[in-house]
Design an enzyme around this catalytic site. Structure first.
Site, PDB file in Angstrom:
ATOM      1  N   CYS A 139       0.830  -1.205   0.000  1.00  0.00           N
ATOM      2  CA  CYS A 139       0.000   0.000   0.000  1.00  0.00           C
ATOM      3  C   CYS A 139       0.865   1.255   0.000  1.00  0.00           C
ATOM      4  CB  CYS A 139      -0.926   0.002   1.220  1.00  0.00           C
ATOM      5  SG  CYS A 139      -1.954   1.474   1.333  1.00  0.00           S
ATOM      6  N   CYS A 142      -0.358   4.090   2.197  1.00  0.00           N
ATOM      7  CA  CYS A 142      -0.106   3.896   3.642  1.00  0.00           C
ATOM      8  C   CYS A 142       1.354   4.145   3.978  1.00  0.00           C
ATOM      9  CB  CYS A 142      -0.428   2.462   4.072  1.00  0.00           C
ATOM     10  SG  CYS A 142      -1.920   1.760   3.411  1.00  0.00           S
ATOM     11  N   ASP A 143       2.252   3.615   3.181  1.00  0.00           N
ATOM     12  CA  ASP A 143       3.661   3.546   3.587  1.00  0.00           C
ATOM     13  C   ASP A 143       4.614   4.404   2.751  1.00  0.00           C
ATOM     14  OD1 ASP A 143       2.952   1.696   5.545  1.00  0.00           O
ATOM     15  OD2 ASP A 143       3.101   0.025   4.153  1.00  0.00           O
TER      16      ASP A 143
END
Ligand code: NDP
Length: 315
Positions: A139, A142-143
């Site tokens: 993701c 997300c990261d």
């Protein structure tokens, strides 16, 4: 169905990601006495990520596991009945709807909220496990932030891979796209964008065969034109390795009863978690191939509980 126990509930929630727990919070406050089964991966996909910085209300980064534990505690404190167990079968032919847990408990539900999520596909390399949380992610939203000015690779050639590569290119100094064919599968507009992004280099006809690094990820070993006479092994130095080879919605046991798209995502009314069956709702990633964010999942869990409440008042 050969089951040992039968229990009737007003609201049954399957899944314990942001959608499931938010549905439980709202359903409890609406006096629906919900029972939630946590499913295969308690806490959902966020438990396999590290810092979460984009869930509103957390000025400092919060670990994915912690965020999910907070949601669980919030639902529990309000009185939701949270149980471990995996939904292994379903009969939605009539109301009350029946869901089988662990192949032995039959739950009968007046309303059912399916929040079983989706699972990112991985290549299946043992190294993906080894560097999970220290270089491997599925993701970018997300990261990606943790790879500012670093070098990363995205695996895949579809729209998701292109989107992730473009997003990462706004943060990282360089983004490789590792594509197994000699062309992208993505829409032309996305292809155009990656082709014209100076920070993105596409490695066509490359397959990843391994990752390496002392503590954290330092690089990937690739095979160029794998299986061809001119096959060649190459290594790239990278700090992050992002999988974007698709997701699988966890809708298997419900597909007989509910309409899904080709990939298995449950189809709902526009802007609503209502499915084709009255009293059955699908929230979060199991019904969302587009946004797939914790906050959008939480929002749809909220909507599902509110719809369940309205439905129960109407029957
Ligand atoms: P896709 O199935 O479209 O693409 C998956 C990609 O991963 C393909 O390039 C595929 O390669 C590659 N792949 C699959 N398995 C492997 C493997 N084992 N090793 C290496 N590569 C692999 O999935 P997406 O998630 O990209 O998209 C899903 C759907 O969502 C699509 O319909 C897409 O259009 C849509 N979508 C739309 C967006 C938008 O409109 N903005 C954004 C994101 C997704 P190959 O081509 O060789 O099969």
């Amino acid at each position: 169905m050969n089951t040992r126990t039968n229990e009737r509930v007003r609201c049954l929630i399957i899944g314990s990601g942001p959608a499931g727990y938010t549905a439980a919070i709202y359903a409890t406050r609406a006096n629906l006495s919900p029972v939630l089964y946590e499913g295969m991966q308690p806490g959902g996909q966020l438990t396999s990520t590290t810092h979460v910085e984009n869930f509103p209300g957390h000025p400092d980064p919060i670990m994915g596991v912690q965020l999910m534990d907070n949601l669980k505690q919030q639902a529990s404190r309000l009185g939701a009945d949270l149980r471990s167990g995996i939904a292994t079968g379903a009969d939605l032919s009539q109301s009350p709807y029946r869901v089988i847990i662990n192949e032995e408990i039959c739950m009968e539900a007046d309303t059912l909220i399916i929040a079983t999520g989706a699972s990112a596909k991985y290549l299946g390399l043992p190294d993906e496990q080894k560097y999970a949380g220290s270089g491997v992610s599925a993701c970018a939203t997300c990261d990606g932030f943790f790879y500012r000015k670093k070098v990363v690779a995205v695996v895949g050639g579809g729209d998701t891979a292109c989107e992730e590569a473009i997003y990462l290119a706004s943060l990282a100094s360089k983004v490789y796209m590792i594509v197994r064919k000699n062309k992208l599968r993505a829409s032309m507009v996305m292809q155009d964008r990656v082709f014209h992004n100076p920070r993105i280099e596409i490695l066509f006809e490359h397959n990843t065969v391994g990752l390496f690094g002392e503590q954290a990820l330092e690089g990937a070993r690739l095979l160029k034109r794998q299986g061809m006479p001119d096959e060649e092994e190459v290594s790239i130095a990278i700090d992050g390795f992002f999988l974007a080879i698709g997701h699988t919605p966890n809708s298997g046991i419900f597909r007989e009863w509910l309409a899904t798209d080709e990939a298995g995502y449950i189809l709902t009314d526009p802007n609503s978690p209502r499915t084709g069956l009255p009293g059955v709702f699908a929230a979060g990633d199991v019904a969302d191939s587009r946004y797939r964010q914790a906050i959008t999942a939480a929002a749809s869990g909220c909507k599902a509980a509110m719809e369940a409440d309205r439905y129960l008042l109407s029957v």
